[in-house]
Design an enzyme around this catalytic site. Structure first.
Site: not given
Ligand code: GLY
Length: 340
Positions: A186, A214, A217, A238, A240
């Site tokens: 990310t 899916r 976060d 990390g 999410g």
């Molecule tokens: N932080 C990125 C995700 O889990 O999609």
């Protein structure tokens, strides 16, 4: 009364490492636009477009690692402090720069979050070109390797298949085939201008090999990003799901509202995630989280910090000030690595 603050842009390491063949990285681009008078969110988006478009970066935008069906689905969100506006897209396909679509949601709709086909239709109507496939040879090749490993085990039931798919993905990460920054890859970017205007944004291809549809976060306000212009901005990279459970970016900004420095607020967010991690499948042999997660935190005075659950893996984050772009060390909550 407008504040006078020294402008600064921070992000995870992808905002420093990737230049898409050009002369500057994300934080340099965003910083240069901010100091030349651009709107702070416009500046961050222009910066984030660099790793989004870079085919070598496998956790963000074009060439991001795909879902379990081999389809690249992207998430992004942004918040603009001065106007208190937000926009986001989740599980959008066919557009290399989801950050621009998230900003269009912020600017051109009464909504905060568009998902899937609706988000793509919205972008198409605005003139964004829609591509059939955002995989590169690199991202497709890694997906095929994952498929080969998963299918070789001939799963007997869905629960076993799901667990094995996740473990094989982790194994590929520990083997170094997938950079840790790509598996949960990310970009999380935050900036403040000389007048105190703040913004934050994310862009990601989400967890590699995720169940189609899916959303992590990154497209969720309060989780992937939270900005309160008079207080601060926080965001994550990390795992999410760990962040979503407590809307940790919101929590960190609330900690800063109570007077905490960005470093202490970010560590408090990581402690909250550690306390919420109780399922055995998510714990390592020490009983601690079996995953990494990081936060990038900036306050309204221009103070900042980068925090990580573990000392291993990526150990630095990106900062650009009047002195130029540089890497600074992440502050870990725990020693060792999630896999120990
Ligand atoms: N932080 C990125 C995700 O889990 O999609």
């Amino acid at each position: 009364m407008p504040q006078t603050v020294k402008p600064v842009v921070i992000s995870d390491l992808s905002g420093y490492r990737f230049k898409n063949g050009g002369p500057v990285c994300c934080v340099e681009k965003a910083f240069s636009l901010i100091v030349s008078g651009a709107d702070v969110l416009d500046a961050l988006v222009a910066g984030v477009n660099i790793p989004e478009l870079d085919p070598e970066e496998t956790g963000i935008g074009y060439g991001g690692l795909p879902n379990a069906d081999g389809v690249v689905q992207l998430d992004s969100c942004c918040m603009h402090g001065p106007t208190r506006r937000a926009g986001a897209v989740a599980a959008i396909e066919g557009i290399r720069t989801p950050s621009l679509v998230a900003k269009a949601v912020l600017e051109q709709t009464d909504h905060h979050l568009l998902c899937g086909k609706g988000a793509q239709d919205f972008a198409r109507n605005l003139g964004f070109p829609i591509e059939v496939d955002l995989n590169t040879a690199k991202s497709r090749g890694l997906w095929l390797e994952w498929k080969r490993r998963v299918d070789a085990q001939h799963y007997l039931d869905p629960a076993r298949k799901d667990r094995a798919g996740y473990e094989i993905a982790l194994q590929m990460m520990w083997e170094g085939l997938i950079p840790e920054g790509s598996f949960w890859g990310t970009i999380s970017c935050h900036g403040i201008g000389p007048n105190g205007a703040m913004a934050g944004m994310t862009s990601t291809s989400g967890t590699a090999w995720k169940i189609p549809g899916r959303a992590g976060d990154s497209p969720v306000i309060g989780a992937g990003v939270y900005v309160d212009n008079g207080v601060g901005s926080a965001g994550s990279t990390g795992r999410g799901e760990a962040n979503l459970y407590a809307l940790t970016s919101f929590f960190i900004v609330e900690c800063m509202r109570r007077g905490m420095h960005p470093k202490d607020a970010g560590l408090e967010g990581l402690r909250r995630i550690k306390a919420n991690t109780v399922e055995s499948r998510l714990l390592n042999s020490r009983g601690e989280p079996a995953f990494n997660i990081r936060f990038f935190v900036l306050n309204a005075r221009g103070q900042y910090a980068g925090l990580s659950m573990y000392a291993s893996g990526e150990t630095a984050f990106a900062v650009c000030t009047e002195n130029g772009a540089e890497m600074q060390p992440l502050e870990p909550l725990l020693p060792g690595s999630p896999g120990d």
